[in-house]
Write a protein that holds these residues in place. Structure first.
Motif, PDB file in Angstrom:
ATOM      1  N   TYR A  54      43.594  44.357  50.183  1.00 38.85           N
ATOM      2  CA  TYR A  54      42.526  43.947  49.277  1.00 38.85           C
ATOM      3  C   TYR A  54      41.189  44.029  49.995  1.00 38.85           C
ATOM      4  O   TYR A  54      41.122  44.130  51.217  1.00 38.85           O
ATOM      5  N   SER A  56      37.494  41.900  49.891  1.00 39.07           N
ATOM      6  CA  SER A  56      36.795  40.720  49.379  1.00 39.07           C
ATOM      7  C   SER A  56      35.287  40.891  49.572  1.00 39.07           C
ATOM      8  O   SER A  56      34.844  41.703  50.395  1.00 39.07           O
ATOM      9  N   ASP A 129      39.840  34.252  44.101  1.00 37.60           N
ATOM     10  CA  ASP A 129      40.748  35.403  44.053  1.00 37.60           C
ATOM     11  C   ASP A 129      40.314  36.445  43.032  1.00 37.60           C
ATOM     12  O   ASP A 129      40.607  37.626  43.192  1.00 37.60           O
ATOM     13  N   LYS A 132      38.454  39.446  44.447  1.00 33.88           N
ATOM     14  CA  LYS A 132      39.105  40.346  45.400  1.00 33.88           C
ATOM     15  C   LYS A 132      39.492  41.630  44.677  1.00 33.88           C
ATOM     16  O   LYS A 132      40.071  41.590  43.599  1.00 33.88           O
ATOM     17  N   LYS A 134      42.038  44.238  44.586  1.00 29.21           N
ATOM     18  CA  LYS A 134      43.403  44.336  45.100  1.00 29.21           C
ATOM     19  C   LYS A 134      43.948  45.751  44.956  1.00 29.21           C
ATOM     20  O   LYS A 134      43.669  46.440  43.987  1.00 29.21           O
ATOM     21  N   TYR A 184      48.046  39.375  49.515  1.00 30.15           N
ATOM     22  CA  TYR A 184      47.232  38.539  48.639  1.00 30.15           C
ATOM     23  C   TYR A 184      48.075  37.659  47.772  1.00 30.15           C
ATOM     24  O   TYR A 184      49.227  37.739  47.640  1.00 30.15           O
TER      25      TYR A 184
END
Length: 184
Positions: A54, A56, A129, A132, A134, A184
């Motif tokens: 991922y 961020s 989250d 993020k 992914k 993740y």
């Protein structure tokens, strides 16, 4: 008269050898240090993304800050290729015609798509989250870096050598690979 001309030429040559060429070499070495900084930053960033699966906002901001340490303006382009499997049928409307094979294709997501997930228009905190980006194991992630302008070292070397390197970037890097993990 010719004695005066030779003295002027000698002074100009001495100035060039004592000041201009060492300055050009110093700028060239500064470009070399910038290349090392950019190469290390790109390698660490891409490897971290590939190992975690991922990206961020904090990881991206740290990467941009490391790139700024090079002292050059940089264009950052990211590419995520998501692996997709499509079953093969002789007749798509009849499920009994499945050929026990799958076609592998890749869907491409680029910088604008990735940035819209990392930095949405709302005020979501950076550590959530939802911000993020992914990826799945087996996908590919690649970053391309280039500076859109000429560096001081390029300008000075063009002056010393009398050439024109044009608008070609002094630094351009491409690094990427397969996403190895989904952490993740």
């Amino acid at each position: 008269m010719s004695n005066a001309v030779s003295k002027i030429v000698a002074v100009l040559l001495a100035v060039a050898l004592l000041f201009i060429y060492p300055a050009a070499e110093a700028y060239r070495k500064q470009d070399d240090v910038s290349r090392i900084i950019v190469n290390n930053a790109v390698t660490q960033f891409v490897d971290a993304v590939r190992n975690k699966g991922y990206l961020s906002p904090v990881m991206y901001q740290d990467f941009v800050n490391e790139m700024a340490a090079s002292g050059n303006e940089m264009e950052i382009q990211m590419e995520h290729l998501h692996k997709q499997y499509t079953p093969v049928y002789t007749d798509a409307s009849d499920p009994n015609t499945f050929q026990h094979e799958f076609d592998v294709s890749y869907a491409g997501y680029y910088t604008a798509d990735i940035m819209s997930v990392l930095f949405p228009d709302n005020e979501t905190p950076k550590d959530r989250d939802i911000r993020k980006y992914k990826m799945n194991a087996g996908d590919f992630f690649k970053v391309t870096i280039r500076n859109p302008n000429r560096t001081p070292g390029t300008i000075m070397m063009d002056f010393v050598t009398g050439s024109d390197s044009g608008v070609a970037p002094a630094m351009a890097y491409r690094y990427g690979g397969m996403v190895l993990n989904e952490d993740y």
